[in-house]
Motif scaffolding. Structure first.
Motif, PDB file in Angstrom:
ATOM      1  N   LYS A   1     -20.809  -5.773  30.315  1.00 24.33           N
ATOM      2  CA  LYS A   1     -19.616  -5.197  30.515  1.00 24.33           C
ATOM      3  C   LYS A   1     -18.548  -6.231  30.493  1.00 24.33           C
ATOM      4  CE  LYS A   1     -18.043  -2.060  33.086  1.00 24.33           C
ATOM      5  NZ  LYS A   1     -17.619  -1.385  34.480  1.00 24.33           N
ATOM      6  N   PHE A   2     -19.096  -7.486  30.732  1.00 28.17           N
ATOM      7  CA  PHE A   2     -18.123  -8.804  30.725  1.00 28.17           C
ATOM      8  C   PHE A   2     -18.402  -9.772  29.714  1.00 28.17           C
ATOM      9  CE2 PHE A   2     -19.053  -6.914  34.819  1.00 28.17           C
ATOM     10  CZ  PHE A   2     -17.658  -6.366  35.294  1.00 28.17           C
ATOM     11  N   VAL A   3     -19.677  -9.856  29.117  1.00 20.24           N
ATOM     12  CA  VAL A   3     -20.328 -11.014  28.380  1.00 20.24           C
ATOM     13  C   VAL A   3     -20.676  -9.988  26.964  1.00 20.24           C
ATOM     14  CG1 VAL A   3     -21.581 -12.653  27.840  1.00 20.24           C
ATOM     15  CG2 VAL A   3     -20.744 -12.522  30.060  1.00 20.24           C
ATOM     16  N   ASN A   4     -19.932 -10.435  25.852  1.00 18.85           N
ATOM     17  CA  ASN A   4     -20.596  -9.773  24.741  1.00 18.85           C
ATOM     18  C   ASN A   4     -21.591 -10.885  23.950  1.00 18.85           C
ATOM     19  OD1 ASN A   4     -18.980  -7.266  24.966  1.00 18.85           O
ATOM     20  ND2 ASN A   4     -17.273  -8.601  24.584  1.00 18.85           N
ATOM     21  N   ARG A   5     -22.462  -9.975  23.013  1.00 23.29           N
ATOM     22  CA  ARG A   5     -23.051 -11.068  22.291  1.00 23.29           C
ATOM     23  C   ARG A   5     -22.492 -12.059  21.374  1.00 23.29           C
ATOM     24  NH1 ARG A   5     -28.623 -11.108  21.922  1.00 23.29           N
ATOM     25  NH2 ARG A   5     -28.808  -9.382  23.241  1.00 23.29           N
TER      26      ARG A   5
ATOM     27  N   VAL B   1     -26.245 -15.357  31.523  1.00 24.39           N
ATOM     28  CA  VAL B   1     -25.108 -15.162  30.521  1.00 24.39           C
ATOM     29  C   VAL B   1     -25.671 -15.587  29.327  1.00 24.39           C
ATOM     30  CG1 VAL B   1     -22.864 -16.145  29.266  1.00 24.39           C
ATOM     31  CG2 VAL B   1     -23.255 -15.752  31.660  1.00 24.39           C
ATOM     32  N   ARG B   2     -26.655 -16.473  28.945  1.00 27.73           N
ATOM     33  CA  ARG B   2     -27.512 -16.705  27.664  1.00 27.73           C
ATOM     34  C   ARG B   2     -28.391 -15.482  27.176  1.00 27.73           C
ATOM     35  NH1 ARG B   2     -29.469 -23.224  27.772  1.00 27.73           N
ATOM     36  NH2 ARG B   2     -27.536 -23.736  26.689  1.00 27.73           N
ATOM     37  N   GLU B   3     -28.980 -15.005  28.479  1.00 26.72           N
ATOM     38  CA  GLU B   3     -29.838 -13.760  28.057  1.00 26.72           C
ATOM     39  C   GLU B   3     -29.105 -12.717  27.845  1.00 26.72           C
ATOM     40  OE1 GLU B   3     -32.103 -12.662  31.573  1.00 26.72           O
ATOM     41  OE2 GLU B   3     -33.046 -14.694  31.836  1.00 26.72           O
ATOM     42  N   ALA B   4     -27.674 -12.513  27.944  1.00 26.18           N
ATOM     43  CA  ALA B   4     -26.973 -11.422  27.423  1.00 26.18           C
ATOM     44  C   ALA B   4     -26.493 -11.950  26.167  1.00 26.18           C
ATOM     45  CB  ALA B   4     -25.694 -11.338  28.373  1.00 26.18           C
ATOM     46  N   GLY B   5     -26.838 -12.962  25.516  1.00 29.49           N
ATOM     47  CA  GLY B   5     -26.478 -13.237  24.166  1.00 29.49           C
ATOM     48  C   GLY B   5     -25.433 -14.076  23.920  1.00 29.49           C
ATOM     49  N   ALA B   6     -24.891 -14.509  24.755  1.00 31.45           N
ATOM     50  CA  ALA B   6     -23.715 -15.314  24.771  1.00 31.45           C
ATOM     51  C   ALA B   6     -24.081 -16.977  24.878  1.00 31.45           C
ATOM     52  CB  ALA B   6     -22.561 -15.406  25.723  1.00 31.45           C
ATOM     53  N   GLU B   7     -23.126 -17.840  24.272  1.00 33.41           N
ATOM     54  CA  GLU B   7     -23.232 -19.390  24.391  1.00 33.41           C
ATOM     55  C   GLU B   7     -22.467 -19.761  25.718  1.00 33.41           C
ATOM     56  OE1 GLU B   7     -21.840 -23.264  21.866  1.00 33.41           O
ATOM     57  OE2 GLU B   7     -21.847 -21.276  21.026  1.00 33.41           O
ATOM     58  N   VAL B   8     -23.018 -20.712  26.430  1.00 29.78           N
ATOM     59  CA  VAL B   8     -22.271 -21.146  27.396  1.00 29.78           C
ATOM     60  C   VAL B   8     -21.806 -22.677  27.393  1.00 29.78           C
ATOM     61  CG1 VAL B   8     -22.974 -19.398  29.084  1.00 29.78           C
ATOM     62  CG2 VAL B   8     -24.310 -21.722  28.770  1.00 29.78           C
ATOM     63  N   PHE B   9     -20.734 -23.122  28.047  1.00 25.95           N
ATOM     64  CA  PHE B   9     -20.612 -24.453  28.186  1.00 25.95           C
ATOM     65  C   PHE B   9     -19.853 -24.556  29.560  1.00 25.95           C
ATOM     66  CE2 PHE B   9     -16.844 -22.665  26.182  1.00 25.95           C
ATOM     67  CZ  PHE B   9     -15.739 -23.879  26.275  1.00 25.95           C
ATOM     68  N   VAL B  10     -19.899 -25.782  30.239  1.00 25.19           N
ATOM     69  CA  VAL B  10     -19.384 -26.037  31.563  1.00 25.19           C
ATOM     70  C   VAL B  10     -18.492 -26.957  31.535  1.00 25.19           C
ATOM     71  CG1 VAL B  10     -20.116 -26.776  33.828  1.00 25.19           C
ATOM     72  CG2 VAL B  10     -21.594 -25.207  32.530  1.00 25.19           C
ATOM     73  N   GLY B  11     -17.359 -27.067  32.457  1.00 24.66           N
ATOM     74  CA  GLY B  11     -16.131 -27.750  32.415  1.00 24.66           C
ATOM     75  C   GLY B  11     -15.225 -27.913  33.641  1.00 24.66           C
ATOM     76  N   ASP B  12     -14.674 -28.775  33.952  1.00 27.29           N
ATOM     77  CA  ASP B  12     -13.765 -28.748  35.018  1.00 27.29           C
ATOM     78  C   ASP B  12     -13.133 -30.163  35.161  1.00 27.29           C
ATOM     79  OD1 ASP B  12     -12.394 -27.804  37.108  1.00 27.29           O
ATOM     80  OD2 ASP B  12     -13.664 -28.326  38.911  1.00 27.29           O
ATOM     81  N   SER B  13     -11.835 -30.208  35.757  1.00 24.68           N
ATOM     82  CA  SER B  13     -11.267 -31.521  36.032  1.00 24.68           C
ATOM     83  C   SER B  13     -11.520 -31.599  37.387  1.00 24.68           C
ATOM     84  CB  SER B  13      -9.885 -31.390  35.685  1.00 24.68           C
ATOM     85  OG  SER B  13      -9.005 -30.523  36.516  1.00 24.68           O
ATOM     86  N   PRO B  14     -12.038 -32.915  37.797  1.00 21.42           N
ATOM     87  CA  PRO B  14     -11.940 -33.132  39.282  1.00 21.42           C
ATOM     88  C   PRO B  14     -10.649 -33.446  40.057  1.00 21.42           C
ATOM     89  CG  PRO B  14     -13.469 -34.419  37.852  1.00 21.42           C
ATOM     90  CD  PRO B  14     -12.526 -33.929  37.141  1.00 21.42           C
ATOM     91  N   GLY B  15     -10.783 -33.510  41.421  1.00 20.09           N
ATOM     92  CA  GLY B  15      -9.381 -33.759  42.096  1.00 20.09           C
ATOM     93  C   GLY B  15      -8.901 -34.939  41.673  1.00 20.09           C
ATOM     94  N   GLY B  16      -7.497 -35.028  41.887  1.00 19.19           N
ATOM     95  CA  GLY B  16      -6.830 -36.328  41.253  1.00 19.19           C
ATOM     96  C   GLY B  16      -6.081 -35.881  40.013  1.00 19.19           C
TER      97      GLY B  16
END
Length: 369
Positions: free
Chosen positions: A34-38, A72-87
């Motif tokens: 419902k939230f992730v499309n292939r 999420v990968r099992e649902a057929g989507a590609e993932v990547f990870v990111g954030d900006s640390p404090g500061g």
């Protein structure tokens, strides 16, 4: 939007246990499909505040992110990870990713790990280019208290999408929590996540978001509505949802539902999962004093950061993260110019050695107990 918040139990960060708990939550919400499309590219946005090990409870746990990424990968989507640390500024997040265990996890899972070093403009706000490159964002905050905003959850986690000096500018323009909440929600409104999954397996109470005490809350909150998720989070720790400035602001803009009677709770019963005697930050005293009275005694109720010279390593992270440049650090001393300090507590948040604490005025101590 039909606002739903799913509460599931999870005792540890064991891969099998977290995966099964997440699967149960997704099933209750109608399935991850419902939230992730292939074929989509999904940005997983954890809370990566500072260079602390996973057991510190400061950052979203890497194994929690791992379980989400796999599903999420099992649902057929590609993932990547990111954030900006404090500061502030376009910082190199490498050391933070390394210390938090997130780089190691991403390497093991062959997941792209990005730094928020490029931006695009949305309504005058420099957002990480990664948000534009993604088809959707899944926000993965940590369940923690927050010195300035009282709690940091779904809405506050989106503030990490702002890059450059924008966050510092927000602190300068809006030093009061009520006004700063508007800045946070401005960013949240630019790129609202499609799904939020709060890591509350080990939560942080007391003077969070970096120097509080860990608590085995053993909970995961999953929702299609960040505002509703924060409303439930607030209730679980003994707060009225509409006492939190970010929730008030986002609800007022119709960005989500903060009325618990209009939120469908799935999984565990809300009343059964209350975190009794949950310790709030010292600054939560400001929520207890009616605004007219606070205006009368406001100058007597003060909070400020204090550097413990015995613990300070002169790393200068506090000075580099201060929006008013009121901290001077050299080989001999570390000093705060309190004439310039706006009590934003950015220094307190980013200090990796817990060398900065929050002090209270005599009246604040008397009223807060």
């Amino acid at each position: 939007m039909d606002s739903k918040v799913c509460i599931v139990k999870c005792k540890t960060y064991d891969s099998y246990e977290t995966t099964e708990s997440l699967k149960r939550a997704f099933e209750l919400l109608g399935g991850l499909s419902k939230f992730v499309n292939r074929g989509e590219k999904i940005l997983l946005k954890p809370n990566v505040l500072s260079a602390r090990p996973p057991e510190s409870g400061v950052d979203t746990h890497p194994d929690f992110i791992r379980s989400i990424a796999r599903l999420v990968r099992e649902a057929g989507a590609e993932v990547f990870v990111g954030d900006s640390p404090g500061g502030f500024g376009f910082k190199n997040a490498g050391a933070t990713y390394e210390a938090s265990g997130i780089k190691k996890m991403c390497d093991e899972e062959s997941i792209e790990l990005v730094e928020f070093d490029k931006a695009y403009n949305v309504n005058g706000i420099p957002l990480a280019a990664a948000a534009k490159e993604a088809d959707a964002i899944i926000s993965i905050p940590k369940m923690k208290t927050h010195d300035l905003m009282i709690i940091t959850g779904a809405i506050k986690n989106s503030f990490g999408l702002a890059v450059g000096m924008y966050k510092a500018d927000c602190h300068l323009r809006a030093p009061k929590p009520k006004d700063f909440a508007k800045c946070v929600v401005d960013v949240f409104e630019c790129a609202p996540p499609r799904l939020v999954i709060i890591d509350g397996i080990v939560a942080m109470e007391g003077d969070g978001p970096a120097a509080g005490n860990l608590r085995n809350a053993q909970l995961i909150l999953v929702s299609n509505d960040c505002v509703a998720c924060d409303a439930v989070f607030s209730y679980l720790v003994g707060l009225s949802p509409l006492s939190i400035h970010t929730t008030i602001e986002a609800h007022g803009r119709n960005l989500g539902q903060a009325d618990l009677s209009k939120i469908e709770i799935l999984g565990e019963r809300l009343e059964d999962e209350e975190l009794r005697d949950f310790k709030l930050p010292k600054t939560s005293l400001l929520l207890k004093i009616p605004e007219p009275i606070l205006k009368l005694i406001g100058k007597g109720v003060k909070f400020w950061p204090l550097i413990d010279k015995r613990l300070c390593t002169k790393c200068k992270l506090c000075a580099n993260s201060c929006p008013t440049n009121c901290i001077a650090v050299d080989d001999k001393s570390s000093k705060i110019d309190y004439k310039k300090c706006i009590s934003c507590f950015c220094c307190f948040e980013v200090c990796p050695h817990n060398a900065i604490s929050i002090k209270r005025s005599l009246l604040a101590r008397f009223l807060g107990g």
